[in-house]
Enzyme design. Structure first.
Site, mmCIF file in Angstrom:
data_model
loop_
_atom_site.group_PDB
_atom_site.id
_atom_site.type_symbol
_atom_site.label_atom_id
_atom_site.label_comp_id
_atom_site.label_asym_id
_atom_site.label_seq_id
_atom_site.Cartn_x
_atom_site.Cartn_y
_atom_site.Cartn_z
ATOM 1 C CE1 TYR A 1 -3.163 -3.301 0.281
ATOM 2 C CE2 TYR A 1 -4.208 -1.868 1.359
ATOM 3 C CZ TYR A 1 -4.403 -2.646 0.598
ATOM 4 O OH TYR A 1 -5.167 -3.336 1.112
ATOM 5 C CE LYS B 1 1.894 -17.465 1.861
ATOM 6 N NZ LYS B 1 0.858 -19.086 1.733
ATOM 7 C CG ASP C 1 -2.050 -19.597 3.936
ATOM 8 O OD1 ASP C 1 -1.625 -19.224 4.795
ATOM 9 O OD2 ASP C 1 -1.252 -20.301 2.914
#
Ligand code: NAD
Length: 363
Positions: free
Chosen positions: A124, A191, A224
């Site tokens: 972002y 992640k 996830d």
């Protein structure tokens, strides 16, 4: 002590939910002088800018504000006022508590999570390379020369910077938040197994900072897996801290667990500065209809009252909101079992019911 607070009513449904929120805050008896300034598309027509200098000056001076949602028209070249303000004041932490309220429709019960999202870095950061541009081709060539990786020539590219500085301050913020709000655990989400140098760095910093807080448990989760766990065993989690993109997604997931954006408050916090706002947008189709649910903005006010040290008023307001929703009588259409229920009340009547409860509780 009288607090001076910046109030940005916003546009769309913003002014209605802001009026309702001011009404219930004032009922608690907290002394506030509102510095009312406006931003957004409606202001542009009069002032030629979506973010007038007086809005910036007001927040700079008062250091604390509450705002309604502001429309970001698509395809007009307007930069989001929300993103601009976060950047301008370096409000690096987005705090979104997600708590179940009896009476709000949801598949889940007894959720009490706080999602803390890093607000300034990651995908972002706005470092974008458009498909087909010369600079994009140069970047593709550079990557090929350094990494021997062939990126397709017809690619667009977004860069994901994650720094030690940015990670450390958000992780520390999460642990301090946990400590100051009687929370027992912080989960760092990432992640790192795939993005070793960005998420891996975030995880490394998370572990280092966590080791300084003996009184708070810590653990990490891959994003996830985190999403699956949140819908299967949300009760296992307490405070979550995440880089920007995962934070954005997971905070909406968490809002979904407690009944959606209509009841999800938020705060953007930087060093010595804070701006509270509901998570939802300006819902333009409901503008001026006295119809929508002001709960998310009222709960944002609860966060604000806690932030300024008015814990008693915050508890009074939160209990009154919870009681009113639980009784289910004077609530807006979206909180009724059937959305066409003719007994649903409007935004201002919802606020009046809460004022009554506050007055009764005060005796
Ligand atoms: P939205 O949140 O305005 O609306 C999504 C859905 O939720 C709609 O069906 C809407 O009617 C409903 N809804 C929203 N708030 C509600 C409330 N308080 N009570 C009952 N129902 C409610 O999202 P959108 O339609 O994607 O966005 C509209 C505009 O808001 C866009 O211009 C967007 O950029 C802006 N926006 C601003 C902010 C902000 O100011 N922080 C945040 C999100 C979106």
């Amino acid at each position: 002590m009288k607090h001076v607070i910046t109030l940005i009513p916003g546009d769309g449904i913003g002014p209605e939910i802001s009026e309702a929120t001011v009404k219930v805050i004032e009922a608690t008896g907290v002394e506030i002088e509102w510095d009312i300034v406006n931003a957004g598309a409606d202001v542009y027509e009069k002032e030629g800018t979506v973010l007038p200098q007086k809005v910036i000056d007001s927040l700079k001076k008062n250091k604390i504000g509450i705002k309604g949602p502001i429309t970001t028209p698509v395809g007009t070249g307007f930069r989001s006022v929300n993103v601009s303000m976060r950047k301008l004041f370096d409000m690096y932490a987005c705090v979104r508590p997600c708590k179940s309220f009896s009476g709000v429709k949801s598949k889940f019960k007894d959720i009490d999570l706080v999602v803390i999202r890093e607000n300034t870095e990651d995908l972002y950061a706005g470092i974008e390379f458009e498909k087909g541009k010369g600079e994009t081709a140069e970047l593709i060539d550079f990557i090929k020369s350094k990494k021997e990786i062939e990126i397709r020539k017809d690619s667009g590219i977004s860069i994901k910077p994650i720094s030690v500085t940015g990670s450390e301050r958000i992780v520390r913020f999460a642990f301090e938040y946990a400590r100051n709000h009687d929370r027992s655990k912080v989960t760092g989400v990432h992640k790192a197994n795939i993005m070793k140098y960005s998420d891996g760095l975030f995880l490394e910093v998370f572990k280092k900072v966590a080791s300084e807080y003996d009184d708070i448990q810590s653990e990490d989760r891959i994003v996830d897996n985190m999403c699956m766990q949140l819908v299967q065993k949300p009760e296992l989690y307490d405070v979550l801290v995440l880089p920007n993109l995962y934070g954005d997604i997971v905070s909406d997931l968490a809002a979904g667990l407690v009944g959606g954006l209509g009841v999800a408050p938020g705060g953007n916090i930087g060093k010595g500065i804070a701006l509270f706002e509901p998570t939802h947008g300006s819902a333009p189709k409901y503008k001026g209809l006295n119809k929508v649910n002001p709960t998310a903005m009222m709960l944002s006010a609860v966060l604000m009252l806690k932030y300024i040290g008015e814990a008693k008023a915050a508890d009074l307001l939160e209990s009154a909101i919870a009681e009113n929703i639980s009784e289910g009588r004077y609530v807006t259409y979206d909180l009724k079992p059937d959305r066409d229920d003719p007994s649903a009340v409007g935004t201002s009547q919802f606020a009046d019911a809460i004022v009554d409860k506050i007055n009764k509780a005060k005796g």
